[in-house]
Scaffold this active site. Structure first.
Site, PDB file in Angstrom:
ATOM      1  N   PRO A  10       0.800  -1.229   0.000  1.00 34.88           N
ATOM      2  CA  PRO A  10       0.000   0.000   0.000  1.00 34.88           C
ATOM      3  C   PRO A  10       0.833   1.281   0.000  1.00 34.88           C
ATOM      4  O   PRO A  10       1.861   1.359   0.677  1.00 34.88           O
ATOM      5  CB  PRO A  10      -0.836  -0.102   1.281  1.00 34.88           C
ATOM      6  CG  PRO A  10      -0.137  -1.102   2.125  1.00 34.88           C
ATOM      7  CD  PRO A  10       0.534  -2.062   1.193  1.00 34.88           C
ATOM      8  N   ASN A  11       0.346   2.230  -0.763  1.00 35.61           N
ATOM      9  CA  ASN A  11       0.902   3.581  -0.877  1.00 35.61           C
ATOM     10  C   ASN A  11       2.204   3.661  -1.681  1.00 35.61           C
ATOM     11  O   ASN A  11       2.698   4.749  -1.955  1.00 35.61           O
ATOM     12  CB  ASN A  11       1.099   4.225   0.513  1.00 35.61           C
ATOM     13  CG  ASN A  11      -0.204   4.324   1.270  1.00 35.61           C
ATOM     14  OD1 ASN A  11      -1.182   4.879   0.751  1.00 35.61           O
ATOM     15  ND2 ASN A  11      -0.261   3.794   2.480  1.00 35.61           N
ATOM     16  N   ARG A  18       5.193  10.853  -2.631  1.00 37.56           N
ATOM     17  CA  ARG A  18       4.912  10.605  -1.230  1.00 37.56           C
ATOM     18  C   ARG A  18       6.145  10.874  -0.367  1.00 37.56           C
ATOM     19  O   ARG A  18       7.171  10.209  -0.527  1.00 37.56           O
ATOM     20  CB  ARG A  18       4.495   9.146  -1.078  1.00 37.56           C
ATOM     21  CG  ARG A  18       4.318   8.670   0.313  1.00 37.56           C
ATOM     22  CD  ARG A  18       4.242   7.151   0.370  1.00 37.56           C
ATOM     23  NE  ARG A  18       3.933   6.712   1.707  1.00 37.56           N
ATOM     24  CZ  ARG A  18       4.136   5.487   2.167  1.00 37.56           C
ATOM     25  NH1 ARG A  18       4.617   4.574   1.365  1.00 37.56           N
ATOM     26  NH2 ARG A  18       3.846   5.183   3.404  1.00 37.56           N
ATOM     27  N   TYR A  23      11.162   8.744   1.329  1.00 30.34           N
ATOM     28  CA  TYR A  23      11.121   7.655   0.344  1.00 30.34           C
ATOM     29  C   TYR A  23      11.840   7.970  -0.967  1.00 30.34           C
ATOM     30  O   TYR A  23      11.924   7.094  -1.841  1.00 30.34           O
ATOM     31  CB  TYR A  23       9.663   7.266   0.073  1.00 30.34           C
ATOM     32  CG  TYR A  23       8.952   6.725   1.305  1.00 30.34           C
ATOM     33  CD1 TYR A  23       9.369   5.543   1.901  1.00 30.34           C
ATOM     34  CD2 TYR A  23       7.889   7.420   1.889  1.00 30.34           C
ATOM     35  CE1 TYR A  23       8.752   5.049   3.049  1.00 30.34           C
ATOM     36  CE2 TYR A  23       7.252   6.935   3.022  1.00 30.34           C
ATOM     37  CZ  TYR A  23       7.680   5.756   3.594  1.00 30.34           C
ATOM     38  OH  TYR A  23       7.069   5.265   4.721  1.00 30.34           O
ATOM     39  N   ASN A  73       8.054  -5.591  -0.558  1.00 32.68           N
ATOM     40  CA  ASN A  73       7.936  -4.433   0.320  1.00 32.68           C
ATOM     41  C   ASN A  73       6.459  -4.349   0.647  1.00 32.68           C
ATOM     42  O   ASN A  73       5.664  -3.864  -0.152  1.00 32.68           O
ATOM     43  CB  ASN A  73       8.410  -3.150  -0.376  1.00 32.68           C
ATOM     44  CG  ASN A  73       8.315  -1.956   0.560  1.00 32.68           C
ATOM     45  OD1 ASN A  73       7.798  -2.066   1.684  1.00 32.68           O
ATOM     46  ND2 ASN A  73       8.829  -0.816   0.107  1.00 32.68           N
ATOM     47  N   ALA A  76       2.978  -0.715   5.011  1.00 29.98           N
ATOM     48  CA  ALA A  76       2.462  -0.735   6.390  1.00 29.98           C
ATOM     49  C   ALA A  76       1.917  -2.106   6.788  1.00 29.98           C
ATOM     50  O   ALA A  76       1.863  -2.434   7.981  1.00 29.98           O
ATOM     51  CB  ALA A  76       1.397   0.340   6.556  1.00 29.98           C
ATOM     52  N   GLU A  97      12.492  -9.571   2.440  1.00 30.11           N
ATOM     53  CA  GLU A  97      11.701  -8.415   2.887  1.00 30.11           C
ATOM     54  C   GLU A  97      12.528  -7.152   2.676  1.00 30.11           C
ATOM     55  O   GLU A  97      13.689  -7.105   3.074  1.00 30.11           O
ATOM     56  CB  GLU A  97      11.387  -8.567   4.383  1.00 30.11           C
ATOM     57  CG  GLU A  97      10.729  -7.330   4.976  1.00 30.11           C
ATOM     58  CD  GLU A  97      10.509  -7.417   6.488  1.00 30.11           C
ATOM     59  OE1 GLU A  97      10.777  -8.481   7.089  1.00 30.11           O
ATOM     60  OE2 GLU A  97      10.068  -6.409   7.054  1.00 30.11           O
ATOM     61  N   HIS A  99      12.586  -2.652   2.625  1.00 27.68           N
ATOM     62  CA  HIS A  99      11.984  -1.343   2.907  1.00 27.68           C
ATOM     63  C   HIS A  99      12.907  -0.259   2.375  1.00 27.68           C
ATOM     64  O   HIS A  99      14.135  -0.366   2.508  1.00 27.68           O
ATOM     65  CB  HIS A  99      11.795  -1.141   4.417  1.00 27.68           C
ATOM     66  CG  HIS A  99      10.908  -2.184   5.006  1.00 27.68           C
ATOM     67  ND1 HIS A  99       9.551  -2.172   4.857  1.00 27.68           N
ATOM     68  CD2 HIS A  99      11.199  -3.310   5.690  1.00 27.68           C
ATOM     69  CE1 HIS A  99       9.030  -3.238   5.431  1.00 27.68           C
ATOM     70  NE2 HIS A  99      10.014  -3.951   5.949  1.00 27.68           N
ATOM     71  N   ARG A 106      12.687   4.919  12.779  1.00 25.59           N
ATOM     72  CA  ARG A 106      11.412   5.642  12.712  1.00 25.59           C
ATOM     73  C   ARG A 106      10.528   5.284  13.920  1.00 25.59           C
ATOM     74  O   ARG A 106      11.040   4.873  14.952  1.00 25.59           O
ATOM     75  CB  ARG A 106      10.741   5.339  11.365  1.00 25.59           C
ATOM     76  CG  ARG A 106      11.623   5.752  10.169  1.00 25.59           C
ATOM     77  CD  ARG A 106      10.963   5.476   8.850  1.00 25.59           C
ATOM     78  NE  ARG A 106       9.750   6.270   8.674  1.00 25.59           N
ATOM     79  CZ  ARG A 106       8.824   6.027   7.753  1.00 25.59           C
ATOM     80  NH1 ARG A 106       8.982   5.003   6.933  1.00 25.59           N
ATOM     81  NH2 ARG A 106       7.767   6.796   7.662  1.00 25.59           N
TER      82      ARG A 106
HETATM   83  C1  DQA Z   1       8.020   1.092   4.044  1.00 23.22           C
HETATM   84  C2  DQA Z   1       8.074   1.312   5.551  1.00 23.22           C
HETATM   85  C3  DQA Z   1       6.705   1.118   6.177  1.00 23.22           C
HETATM   86  O1  DQA Z   1       6.766   1.340   7.572  1.00 23.22           O
HETATM   87  C4  DQA Z   1       5.733   2.103   5.565  1.00 23.22           C
HETATM   88  O2  DQA Z   1       4.439   1.883   6.099  1.00 23.22           O
HETATM   89  C5  DQA Z   1       5.714   2.062   4.093  1.00 23.22           C
HETATM   90  C6  DQA Z   1       6.977   1.949   3.371  1.00 23.22           C
HETATM   91  C7  DQA Z   1       9.368   1.410   3.364  1.00 23.22           C
HETATM   92  O3  DQA Z   1       9.566   1.001   2.228  1.00 23.22           O
HETATM   93  O4  DQA Z   1      10.197   2.107   3.962  1.00 23.22           O
HETATM   94  O5  DQA Z   1       4.668   2.201   3.452  1.00 23.22           O
HETATM   95  O6  DQA Z   1       7.736  -0.285   3.796  1.00 23.22           O
END
Ligand code: DQA
Length: 145
Positions: A10-11, A18, A23, A73, A76, A97, A99, A106
């Site tokens: 998501p996102n 964003r 990011y 990735n 959240a 995994e 990020h 954070r």
């Molecule tokens: C994320 C880190 C997560 O905590 C966050 O909710 C994201 C992006 C990252 O790529 O740093 O959406 O996965």
């Protein structure tokens, strides 16, 4: 040649717009193109992004049919989704995994990954480069196992 599915949660469709201070400025499309440029000649890589937990679970089930490994990735959902964790586990595939941000630098709620125990390892904090490192790590794992 390895078959890899690269899943973004998501996102992450908003990358580039964003919170660029966290990011970065690259879009997910930029990142995917870079991955194809680096690995697409030698490997089959499928990209999938969704804002929906169930769709990510379906993509993981599909991966179990055709892929050799997964780079995810989960955004959240990393911190909340037992269902995605169970889906990763159900594939029986190695999963890296990743990020973009350093989740440990954070908020506390980002320090817990529900998916980490069912992944071969975690890469966090290298911006868009985390995707590339995730593929390298997975390919290395596949070549050794
Ligand atoms: C994320 C880190 C997560 O905590 C966050 O909710 C994201 C992006 C990252 O790529 O740093 O959406 O996965």
């Amino acid at each position: 040649m390895a078959k890899i599915t690269m899943i973004s949660g998501p996102n992450l469709n908003l990358l580039g717009k964003r919170e660029p201070a966290i990011y970065g400025n690259l879009t997910l499309d930029d990142i995917q193109k870079n991955i194809m440029h680096l690995f697409g000649k030698d490997h089959e890589i499928n990209h999938f992004q969704s804002n929906h937990e169930g769709a990510i679970i379906d993509a993981l089930h599909d991966a179990a049919i055709w892929a050799d490994g997964i780079v995810i990735n989960a955004g959240a959902y990393t911190h909340t989704s037992i269902a995605i964790r169970d889906a990763i586990s159900s594939t029986g595939l190695p999963c890296a995994e990743i990020h973009l941000s350093n989740v440990y630098a954070r908020e506390n709620f980002r320090h817990t990954s529900l998916i980490a125990p069912v992944c071969i390892g975690q890469i966090s904090g290298f911006g868009a480069h985390s995707y590339e490192l995730g593929i390298h790590a997975l390919l290395n794992y596949l070549s050794r196992n």
